[in-house]
Design a protein around this motif. Structure first.
Motif, PDB file in Angstrom:
ATOM      1  N   GLY A   1      35.024  35.976  28.403  1.00 58.18           N
ATOM      2  CA  GLY A   1      33.958  36.558  29.194  1.00 58.18           C
ATOM      3  C   GLY A   1      34.233  36.768  30.674  1.00 58.18           C
ATOM      4  O   GLY A   1      33.343  37.201  31.401  1.00 58.18           O
ATOM      5  N   LEU A   2      35.428  36.491  31.132  1.00 60.66           N
ATOM      6  CA  LEU A   2      35.722  36.739  32.540  1.00 60.66           C
ATOM      7  C   LEU A   2      35.958  38.228  32.753  1.00 60.66           C
ATOM      8  O   LEU A   2      36.542  38.895  31.899  1.00 60.66           O
ATOM      9  N   SER A   3      35.518  38.725  33.871  1.00 56.00           N
ATOM     10  CA  SER A   3      35.777  40.121  34.204  1.00 56.00           C
ATOM     11  C   SER A   3      37.261  40.274  34.552  1.00 56.00           C
ATOM     12  O   SER A   3      37.964  39.288  34.773  1.00 56.00           O
ATOM     13  N   LYS A   4      37.709  41.522  34.628  1.00 54.26           N
ATOM     14  CA  LYS A   4      39.106  41.791  34.974  1.00 54.26           C
ATOM     15  C   LYS A   4      39.442  41.185  36.329  1.00 54.26           C
ATOM     16  O   LYS A   4      40.486  40.570  36.513  1.00 54.26           O
ATOM     17  N   THR A   5      38.529  41.323  37.287  1.00 58.06           N
ATOM     18  CA  THR A   5      38.745  40.788  38.637  1.00 58.06           C
ATOM     19  C   THR A   5      38.822  39.262  38.605  1.00 58.06           C
ATOM     20  O   THR A   5      39.692  38.663  39.254  1.00 58.06           O
ATOM     21  N   GLU A   6      37.929  38.621  37.846  1.00 54.60           N
ATOM     22  CA  GLU A   6      37.943  37.153  37.756  1.00 54.60           C
ATOM     23  C   GLU A   6      39.217  36.657  37.074  1.00 54.60           C
ATOM     24  O   GLU A   6      39.798  35.650  37.486  1.00 54.60           O
ATOM     25  N   ALA A   7      39.633  37.373  36.022  1.00 55.64           N
ATOM     26  CA  ALA A   7      40.858  36.988  35.323  1.00 55.64           C
ATOM     27  C   ALA A   7      42.065  37.111  36.255  1.00 55.64           C
ATOM     28  O   ALA A   7      42.935  36.228  36.289  1.00 55.64           O
ATOM     29  N   GLU A   8      42.108  38.199  37.035  1.00 57.41           N
ATOM     30  CA  GLU A   8      43.212  38.376  37.986  1.00 57.41           C
ATOM     31  C   GLU A   8      43.190  37.301  39.058  1.00 57.41           C
ATOM     32  O   GLU A   8      44.240  36.841  39.509  1.00 57.41           O
ATOM     33  N   LYS A   9      42.009  36.884  39.449  1.00 54.65           N
ATOM     34  CA  LYS A   9      41.881  35.808  40.442  1.00 54.65           C
ATOM     35  C   LYS A   9      42.428  34.495  39.869  1.00 54.65           C
ATOM     36  O   LYS A   9      43.138  33.757  40.552  1.00 54.65           O
ATOM     37  N   GLU A  10      42.107  34.218  38.609  1.00 51.81           N
ATOM     38  CA  GLU A  10      42.605  33.001  37.956  1.00 51.81           C
ATOM     39  C   GLU A  10      44.130  33.016  37.805  1.00 51.81           C
ATOM     40  O   GLU A  10      44.769  31.978  37.847  1.00 51.81           O
ATOM     41  N   LEU A  11      44.680  34.205  37.621  1.00 54.28           N
ATOM     42  CA  LEU A  11      46.117  34.338  37.383  1.00 54.28           C
ATOM     43  C   LEU A  11      46.894  34.724  38.639  1.00 54.28           C
ATOM     44  O   LEU A  11      48.066  35.110  38.550  1.00 54.28           O
ATOM     45  N   PHE A  12      46.282  34.604  39.802  1.00 49.50           N
ATOM     46  CA  PHE A  12      46.910  35.050  41.046  1.00 49.50           C
ATOM     47  C   PHE A  12      48.288  34.427  41.247  1.00 49.50           C
ATOM     48  O   PHE A  12      49.288  35.131  41.444  1.00 49.50           O
ATOM     49  N   TRP A  13      48.395  33.104  41.199  1.00 53.64           N
ATOM     50  CA  TRP A  13      49.674  32.456  41.492  1.00 53.64           C
ATOM     51  C   TRP A  13      50.702  32.731  40.402  1.00 53.64           C
ATOM     52  O   TRP A  13      51.895  32.849  40.678  1.00 53.64           O
ATOM     53  N   ASP A  14      50.224  32.847  39.152  1.00 59.77           N
ATOM     54  CA  ASP A  14      51.142  33.230  38.079  1.00 59.77           C
ATOM     55  C   ASP A  14      51.686  34.627  38.322  1.00 59.77           C
ATOM     56  O   ASP A  14      52.864  34.900  38.106  1.00 59.77           O
ATOM     57  N   SER A  15      50.828  35.534  38.790  1.00 59.65           N
ATOM     58  CA  SER A  15      51.261  36.905  39.080  1.00 59.65           C
ATOM     59  C   SER A  15      52.263  36.931  40.231  1.00 59.65           C
ATOM     60  O   SER A  15      53.248  37.673  40.189  1.00 59.65           O
ATOM     61  N   VAL A  16      52.020  36.135  41.253  1.00 64.53           N
ATOM     62  CA  VAL A  16      52.958  36.053  42.386  1.00 64.53           C
ATOM     63  C   VAL A  16      54.308  35.536  41.903  1.00 64.53           C
ATOM     64  O   VAL A  16      55.358  36.075  42.254  1.00 64.53           O
ATOM     65  N   THR A  17      54.288  34.502  41.070  1.00 67.25           N
ATOM     66  CA  THR A  17      55.531  33.948  40.516  1.00 67.25           C
ATOM     67  C   THR A  17      56.273  35.015  39.717  1.00 67.25           C
ATOM     68  O   THR A  17      57.482  35.194  39.869  1.00 67.25           O
TER      69      THR A  17
END
Length: 192
Positions: free
Chosen positions: A140-156
């Motif tokens: 149920g997380l929005s795309k923006t919320e999911a991206e926020k949760e995965l921010f550091w993983d995305s940076v890595t």
């Protein structure tokens, strides 16, 4: 339970590298224990040949050669490079005789690490990020919320994607240093 990209993907990668170093130390220890240090002197030859054979994958990937299954050649590339690096590391041992071989060894190690990043981390990391993003959106997380949760993983992940910037120039530097080392061995070898 921590399911971060670093813990799930980077830590096992470091394990593979630690195994390479541990096998090097064990191999050198065994040679010294059984008074076979002279064997290590010659392990550089098959190690170098394995690394040269591993280049078949690169030649196929760049379409310089047309034959061979790319997946099989990639597997050979990984195995031959790892075994070749192990033999060369044992060949180098803990002996410091000249700067050129140690520069070649350093370039080889950086090259091995950058190759392992490409192989073991990028594909798995991409799948991990996609899977976690899907999991968050299913919950149920929005795309923006999911991206926020995965921010550091995305940076890595984005940082790891830059591995080719290092891999090719270091491969070239390693090749030049290794050729210089081989030439110097032939020049100064006791041919009597």
């Amino acid at each position: 339970m921590d399911k971060s990209l670093f813990r799930v993907k980077v830590v096992p990668f470091l394990g593979y590298f630690i195994v390479l170093i541990a096998m090097t130390i064990l191999g050198d220890l065994v040679l010294h224990q059984f008074d076979l240090v002279w064997v290590g002197r010659y392990l550089g030859i098959p190690g170098t040949l394995l690394i040269i054979l591993s280049l078949l994958y690169s030649l196929r990937k760049r379409k310089i050669i047309q034959s061979g299954n790319p997946r099989f050649l990639l597997s050979l590339h990984e195995v031959f490079t790892w075994l070749g690096a192990l033999m060369i590391l044992i060949h180098a041992g803990i002996h410091f005789n000249a700067i050129l071989p140690w520069l070649a060894l350093l370039a080889m190690m950086i090259n091995v690490v950058s190759g392992m990043v490409g192989r073991y981390l990028l594909d798995r990391s991409r799948r991990h990020l996609t899977g976690m993003h899907e999991k968050y959106t299913i919950h149920g997380l929005s795309k923006t919320e999911a991206e926020k949760e995965l921010f550091w993983d995305s940076v890595t992940f984005e940082t790891m994607q830059k591995w080719r910037i290092v891999h090719f120039p270091i491969s070239f530097a390693f090749a030049m240093l290794a050729i210089g080392h081989i030439i110097s061995v032939f020049m100064f070898w006791g041919w009597k």
